[in-house]
Write an enzyme that holds these catalytic residues in place. Structure first.
Site, PDB file in Angstrom:
ATOM      1  CB  SER A   1      -0.849   0.042   1.267  1.00  0.00           C
ATOM      2  OG  SER A   1      -0.050   0.427   2.376  1.00  0.00           O
ATOM      3  CG  ASP A   2       1.624   5.854  -1.194  1.00  0.00           C
ATOM      4  OD1 ASP A   2       2.624   5.825  -0.447  1.00  0.00           O
ATOM      5  OD2 ASP A   2       1.460   6.747  -2.044  1.00  0.00           O
ATOM      6  CD1 TRP A   3       2.280   7.340   5.568  1.00  0.00           C
ATOM      7  CD2 TRP A   3       4.435   6.882   5.172  1.00  0.00           C
ATOM      8  NE1 TRP A   3       2.972   7.629   6.697  1.00  0.00           N
ATOM      9  CE2 TRP A   3       4.315   7.362   6.487  1.00  0.00           C
ATOM     10  CE3 TRP A   3       5.713   6.538   4.701  1.00  0.00           C
ATOM     11  CZ2 TRP A   3       5.403   7.512   7.333  1.00  0.00           C
ATOM     12  CZ3 TRP A   3       6.787   6.697   5.537  1.00  0.00           C
ATOM     13  CH2 TRP A   3       6.627   7.170   6.844  1.00  0.00           C
ATOM     14  CB  SER A   4      -0.950   5.927   6.246  1.00  0.00           C
ATOM     15  OG  SER A   4      -1.376   5.676   7.543  1.00  0.00           O
ATOM     16  CB  SER A   5      -3.057   4.189   1.025  1.00  0.00           C
ATOM     17  OG  SER A   5      -2.541   2.922   0.725  1.00  0.00           O
TER      18      SER A   5
END
Ligand code: BGC
Length: 796
Positions: free
Chosen positions: A318-322
């Site tokens: 995932s992208d950061w904290s997505s």
């Protein structure tokens, strides 16, 4: 049909770059000849390209090891492999834990990002490999975007070279430098198609075109991953941000996107597909919602397209904290629902939100997430680690870094790429001669602008550690002597006083020629750096006008991560060079270019707007039912015929400079475009699309290109196609080929393109890639807005 069609397309992409590689060979040899840096084929790193299916994440030889590790894992250990934290700077949501070592020892972490100290990397690794029960190594990731210690131009600049071979070499250098400190995973390339210069991350990609974007995407992957992914000097690529992130509404970062399947398939997906076909080991799911479904919980893109249709075997992070952000998006009522949706959609690893760590065990126990789904994700993570050889060689030799950075060859490459990335936008005559290149015997040069003397500014947007660079100003002093370079800061990017402008004007008056270095600071583009205004920030426009009004000849060097709207400058400044952020070798590359030791050949990969109101602006748009008849529009419209067309009443439709545009110190002319067939048959081309062998060349297109000027130069020759009469509307022009041609003064070369069936394939109204009967226009041209055309037909 669809899958087979895309395979064929990838085949032709490979053919295309192979062709380009040989053409580029001579030029690279000339440029780098004495350097020891290879012309293609001489450096071991470029000798052979692996077949990604044999040595990459998809290699069948990994299966047995994956299964045997999986069998021995507890549920908690499995979940641990799907968890990634940031254990260094920057901090943000999901960071700030202090118990990483304990977690690693318990097998609760699969990967870390932003750890950049080798001893610490080895220390964490030792805990994973020696203390955790199953000895599974960690994967260390970082945003190595355009070089690590040796910095290359920002990706937008790299793409402006139109040279996949150079980009591949840069990625290879980045991988060998970053892997020397223990980074084996880069969150790059960013392959998002970007049509809107307001979006700050336009700086991180290859611009607006899917064909060029695909070439660049594959080149980065080849470079990062090398010939064998398990060699110690490689990094696994992470293709991001899947998908549609670049279409953020209003150019505002993280904003929603609405992209029809047709547009997704024809424009936004191809660079991802090319990267996957090149063997990319990992893919990053994006922040944005796509047609109402956040990209990090989108089964259609993550599972149906990526895995089922493209056969991707690697891991999705995932992208950061997505994953955590799915709650804010409103499609998950709580953290548990967010973790469940992301995993079931196809996101294997959670970057930084901690939701897989916090929620997955309970979800598995309750049956809300089937164990088989967790197993699938764990397999993919293990595949990446195995393919990288981490199980066999988990540690990095701490002495390696000493001999890995800033190697002479790497610096020469950085300089060459910087020189090739510059786009000469304007070069008007001053006293009868084009202002650039500057004469070698120029006496007094004024250098004005804060970007000329801040060595760290022109480096770019990478978060990798910076190296010291020789500023442009320092380079000029070195060349011309202290007393011949007059300097004025002219204020800052955002803040400038009247006195600073007055001092700059004074310096300009005492000089023979002024070099103004204006633009954005690197922090003004990249992530979370969308702009609603695209002019020069602060009082730079005022400074520019004051200096130009001294009457001295002015060269404007623009540093920016995006095109800037500068109508006054383009009218009144004789010479303008888009330098982007050129990287470590900014100073020498700029000086060599301005003094004519290097002849610019970069071309725009984004349409350069006249005004922010034109955005999103891109050359490969569809026609409307009411295209304006004239190219130059008068405003306000004067009659009914010129009013009720698709236009603005107060601005041109056309860009300031079109996609593909860029000048040289010499001049080129193009002869008529010629084709070797008047007609092709759709059924023959479709049969080829389905074939599993290398696709056939079905059309030869040629044009004579001449250097009509008095200097040797390189021209980036482009080939565009338009299809009329198809079931879905097609772009007014679509790039289908490009070549760099080196021409001596007065020389003419016949430039030939071989088109394969995929050049004519479209995403049709039956949701398939296919060739349809059409009237075809083909151009060989220097940019997307000019050139002579040839016509042919595709019959049923
Ligand atoms: C960015 C990604 C990046 C990640 C890790 C995110 O904020 O969107 O592009 O790779 O952070 O640094």
């Amino acid at each position: 049909m669809e899958l087979a069609g895309r395979k064929a397309m990838a085949g032709s992409v490979r053919l295309q770059w192979r062709g380009q590689r040989s053409r580029v060979l001579l030029f690279v040899a000339l440029c780098l000849g004495h350097s020891g840096l290879s012309a293609h084929g001489q450096s071991p790193a470029f000798e052979s390209h692996r077949d990604p299916s044999e040595s990459g994440v998809g290699a069948p030889k990994l299966d047995a090891r994956v299964e045997s590790i999986l069998k021995s894992m507890t549920l908690d250990e499995k979940i641990g492999q799907l968890v990634q934290y940031s254990a260094g700077q920057p901090t943000g949501p999901g960071t700030g834990r202090s118990d990483y070592k304990e977690m690693i020892a318990r097998g609760q972490i699969g990967a870390l990002l932003n750890v950049i100290e080798t001893p610490l990397i080895n220390e964490y690794q030792r805990i994973a490999v020696e203390k955790s029960r199953l000895h599974i190594p960690l994967l260390f990731g970082l945003d190595v975007l355009h070089g690590f210690r040796t910095e290359f131009p920002i990706p937008l600049g790299m793409a402006s070279t139109w040279d996949p071979d150079l980009v591949e070499k840069a990625a290879r250098v980045a991988a060998s430098e970053a892997s020397a400190i223990g980074i084996r995973w880069t969150f790059s390339p960013m392959v998002d198609i970007a049509r809107d210069a307001r979006w700050g991350r336009i700086a991180e990609g290859a611009g607006e075109d899917p064909f060029l974007g695909s070439e660049m995407a594959a080149a980065y992957v080849r470079g990062y991953q090398g010939a064998h992914l398990d060699a110690p000097d490689t990094m696994a690529a992470c293709v991001k941000h899947y998908v549609g992130y670049g279409a953020a509404e209003a150019g505002r970062d993280y904003n929603s996107t609405e992209i029809s399947e047709h547009t997704l398939r024809e424009f936004y997906l191809p660079p991802f597909h090319a990267a996957v076909d090149a063997g990319a080991a990992t893919v990053m799911s994006a922040f944005n919602s796509l047609n109402g479904v956040p990209a990090s919980a989108n089964p259609f893109t993550l599972t149906e397209i990526l895995r089922k249709q493209w056969g991707f075997k690697g891991m999705v992070v995932s992208d950061w904290s997505s994953i955590g952000e799915l709650v804010a998006h409103g499609i998950a009522i709580d953290d548990a629902a967010a973790a469940r949706k992301a995993l079931l959609a196809g996101v294997d690893m959670d970057m930084a939100s901690s939701l897989y760590h916090d929620q997955l065990a309970q979800l598995a126990h309750s049956g809300a997430v089937p164990l088989t789904k967790i197993d699938e994700s764990v397999r993919r993570v293990l595949r990446v680690k195995l393919a990288l050889g981490l199980f066999d060689h988990p540690y990095v030799d701490e002495s390696r870094a000493q001999s890995a950075f800033f190697l002479p060859d790497s610096l020469r490459l950085a300089q060459s790429i910087a020189e090739h990335s510059f786009v000469l936008l304007k070069n008007a005559p001053v006293a009868g001669t084009p202002l650039l290149p500057l004469p070698k015997n120029v006496k007094t040069v004024a250098v004005i602008g804060s970007l000329a003397d801040n060595p760290s500014d022109p480096e770019g947007t990478s978060s990798a550690p910076k190296a010291g660079v020789l500023s442009f100003q320092a380079e000029l002093v070195r060349r011309l002597g202290e007393s011949n370079v007059l300097r004025a800061k002219g204020g800052g990017i955002l803040k400038t006083s009247d006195d600073e402008i007055a001092a700059a004007v004074d310096v300009a008056k005492r000089s023979d020629v002024v070099i103004l270095t204006l633009g954005e600071s690197p922090a003004m583009s990249g992530e979370a750096a969308s702009r609603a205004h695209l002019g020069l920030p602060g009082r730079q426009e005022e400074l520019l006008e004051a200096v130009v009004n001294t009457g001295k000849p002015v060269v404007l060097v623009l540093f920016s991560g995006r095109p800037l709207t500068l109508p006054w400058a383009f009218e009144h400044v004789p010479a303008v060079l888009a330098a982007w952020f050129p990287g470590t070798e900014a100073g020498p590359a700029l000086a060599r270019t301005l003094f004519g030791e290097s002849n610019p050949s970069g071309k725009l990969v984004v349409s350069w707007p006249r005004s922010v109101g034109q955005e999103p602006l891109y050359y490969n748009a569809l026609s409307t039912g009411r295209p304006p008849k004239k190219i130059d529009l008068t405003h306000p419209p004067i009659d009914v015929e010129s009013k009720y067309v698709s236009r603005y009443i107060d601005e041109q439709n056309s860009p300031q400079f079109p996609f593909g545009y860029g000048l040289s110190y010499t001049a080129f002319s193009f002869g008529p475009t010629q084709i070797d067939k008047a007609q092709l048959r759709a059924k023959d081309l479709n049969a080829e699309l389905g074939a599993r062998t290398e696709p056939l060349n079905v059309l030869t297109v040629t044009a004579a290109v001449s250097n009509t000027g008095s200097l040797a130069g390189e021209e980036l020759v482009q080939l565009y196609v338009r299809l009329l009469g198809t079931s879905t509307a097609q772009p007014v022009r679509a790039l289908k080929g490009f070549q760099r041609v080196t021409l001596a003064a007065g020389e003419t070369k016949q430039v030939t393109f071989q088109l394969t069936p995929d050049a004519f394939a479209i995403w049709n109204n039956r949701n398939q890639f296919a060739v349809e009967p059409a009237n075809v226009t083909v151009w060989i041209s220097p940019d997307s807005a000019s050139g002579s055309d040839a016509q042919m037909k595709i019959l049923p």
